[in-house]
Write a protein that holds these residues in place. Structure first.
Motif, short mmCIF file in Angstrom:
data_model
loop_
_atom_site.label_atom_id
_atom_site.label_comp_id
_atom_site.label_asym_id
_atom_site.label_seq_id
_atom_site.Cartn_x
_atom_site.Cartn_y
_atom_site.Cartn_z
N MET A 193 -2.18 6.83 -12.87
CA MET A 193 -2.09 7.31 -11.64
C MET A 193 -3.01 6.75 -11.70
O MET A 193 -3.62 6.37 -10.58
CB MET A 193 -2.08 8.66 -12.02
CG MET A 193 -2.45 9.03 -10.64
SD MET A 193 -2.58 11.34 -10.57
CE MET A 193 -4.67 10.99 -11.44
N ILE A 194 -4.93 6.74 -12.17
CA ILE A 194 -6.19 6.13 -11.79
C ILE A 194 -5.39 5.04 -11.31
O ILE A 194 -6.36 4.52 -10.30
CB ILE A 194 -6.97 6.66 -12.63
CG1 ILE A 194 -7.22 8.46 -12.52
CG2 ILE A 194 -8.13 5.98 -12.47
CD1 ILE A 194 -7.65 8.90 -13.56
N PHE A 195 -4.95 3.95 -12.58
CA PHE A 195 -4.98 2.98 -12.31
C PHE A 195 -4.51 2.24 -10.93
O PHE A 195 -4.92 1.08 -10.02
CB PHE A 195 -4.30 1.77 -13.74
CG PHE A 195 -3.66 0.23 -13.10
CD1 PHE A 195 -5.02 -0.84 -13.62
CD2 PHE A 195 -2.79 0.26 -12.63
CE1 PHE A 195 -4.79 -1.46 -13.47
CE2 PHE A 195 -2.85 -1.51 -13.09
CZ PHE A 195 -3.59 -2.55 -13.13
N LEU A 196 -3.47 3.24 -10.60
CA LEU A 196 -2.28 2.99 -9.36
C LEU A 196 -2.94 3.42 -7.71
O LEU A 196 -3.14 2.60 -7.16
CB LEU A 196 -1.34 3.18 -9.65
CG LEU A 196 -0.42 3.44 -10.79
CD1 LEU A 196 1.08 3.43 -10.31
CD2 LEU A 196 0.17 1.88 -10.62
N LEU A 197 -3.95 3.91 -8.42
CA LEU A 197 -4.88 4.80 -6.86
C LEU A 197 -5.94 3.95 -7.01
O LEU A 197 -6.31 3.30 -5.76
CB LEU A 197 -5.53 6.23 -7.55
CG LEU A 197 -6.21 6.96 -6.57
CD1 LEU A 197 -5.42 6.57 -5.53
CD2 LEU A 197 -7.19 8.00 -6.85
N GLY A 198 -6.08 3.00 -7.21
CA GLY A 198 -7.20 2.29 -7.57
C GLY A 198 -6.98 1.32 -7.35
O GLY A 198 -7.56 0.46 -5.66
N LEU A 199 -5.71 0.20 -7.62
CA LEU A 199 -4.88 -0.60 -6.72
C LEU A 199 -3.75 -0.87 -5.86
O LEU A 199 -4.99 -1.06 -4.47
CB LEU A 199 -3.70 -0.73 -7.72
CG LEU A 199 -3.69 -1.28 -8.93
CD1 LEU A 199 -2.26 -1.69 -9.72
CD2 LEU A 199 -4.00 -3.07 -9.06
N THR A 200 -4.08 0.97 -5.38
CA THR A 200 -4.29 0.87 -3.26
C THR A 200 -5.43 0.78 -3.55
O THR A 200 -5.67 0.65 -2.24
CB THR A 200 -4.08 2.26 -3.49
OG1 THR A 200 -2.46 3.05 -4.48
CG2 THR A 200 -3.30 2.91 -2.22
N MET A 201 -6.54 1.21 -3.53
CA MET A 201 -8.03 1.26 -2.96
C MET A 201 -8.44 -0.94 -2.90
O MET A 201 -8.66 -0.92 -1.73
CB MET A 201 -8.94 1.79 -3.53
CG MET A 201 -8.91 3.04 -3.89
SD MET A 201 -9.40 4.46 -2.24
CE MET A 201 -9.22 5.41 -2.07
N ARG A 242 0.77 -1.02 0.09
CA ARG A 242 -0.02 -0.31 0.05
C ARG A 242 1.07 1.45 0.33
O ARG A 242 0.39 2.06 -0.88
CB ARG A 242 -0.79 0.23 1.32
CG ARG A 242 -1.53 1.32 1.33
CD ARG A 242 -2.99 1.23 2.27
NE ARG A 242 -1.81 1.17 3.91
CZ ARG A 242 -2.54 1.34 4.57
NH1 ARG A 242 -3.37 1.56 4.97
NH2 ARG A 242 -1.33 1.65 5.51
N TYR A 243 1.76 1.63 1.19
CA TYR A 243 2.79 1.97 0.77
C TYR A 243 3.72 2.57 -0.57
O TYR A 243 3.97 4.12 -0.89
CB TYR A 243 3.52 2.35 1.69
CG TYR A 243 2.86 2.42 3.81
CD1 TYR A 243 2.26 3.49 3.60
CD2 TYR A 243 4.05 1.67 4.38
CE1 TYR A 243 1.80 3.92 4.58
CE2 TYR A 243 3.18 2.02 5.66
CZ TYR A 243 2.04 2.75 5.83
OH TYR A 243 2.02 3.00 7.05
#
Length: 77
Positions: free
Chosen positions: A32-40, A6-7
């Motif tokens: 960036m949106i894809f990576l943000l989704g993976l973080t979620m 997550r970090y």
């Protein structure tokens, strides 16, 4: 393991967002949106482990929506 992932995803997402804001070049916005989704998604899995299923499902739905947006951005780019 999930906390480290997550970090790492959060830092990489922040770097992509900073790059876009500084250079005014938004061509990598869908990444960036894809990576943000993976973080979620990772945060949702952490919520499932904490037995908070409602927040877990909410995070998974946000991941699916961001995945859809990222794929759409990739195809239209």
């Amino acid at each position: 393991m999930l906390k480290v992932l997550r970090y790492v995803l959060s830092i990489v997402t922040f770097l992509f967002a900073s790059y876009g804001l500084i250079t005014k070049n938004f061509e990598f916005n869908y990444i960036m949106i894809f990576l943000l989704g993976l973080t979620m998604l990772i945060m949702g899995l952490e919520e499932f482990r904490k037995e908070r299923k409602m927040y877990g499902w909410l995070m998974v739905v946000v991941f699916l929506f961001s995945l859809f947006v990222a794929i759409q951005g990739f195809l239209l780019n």
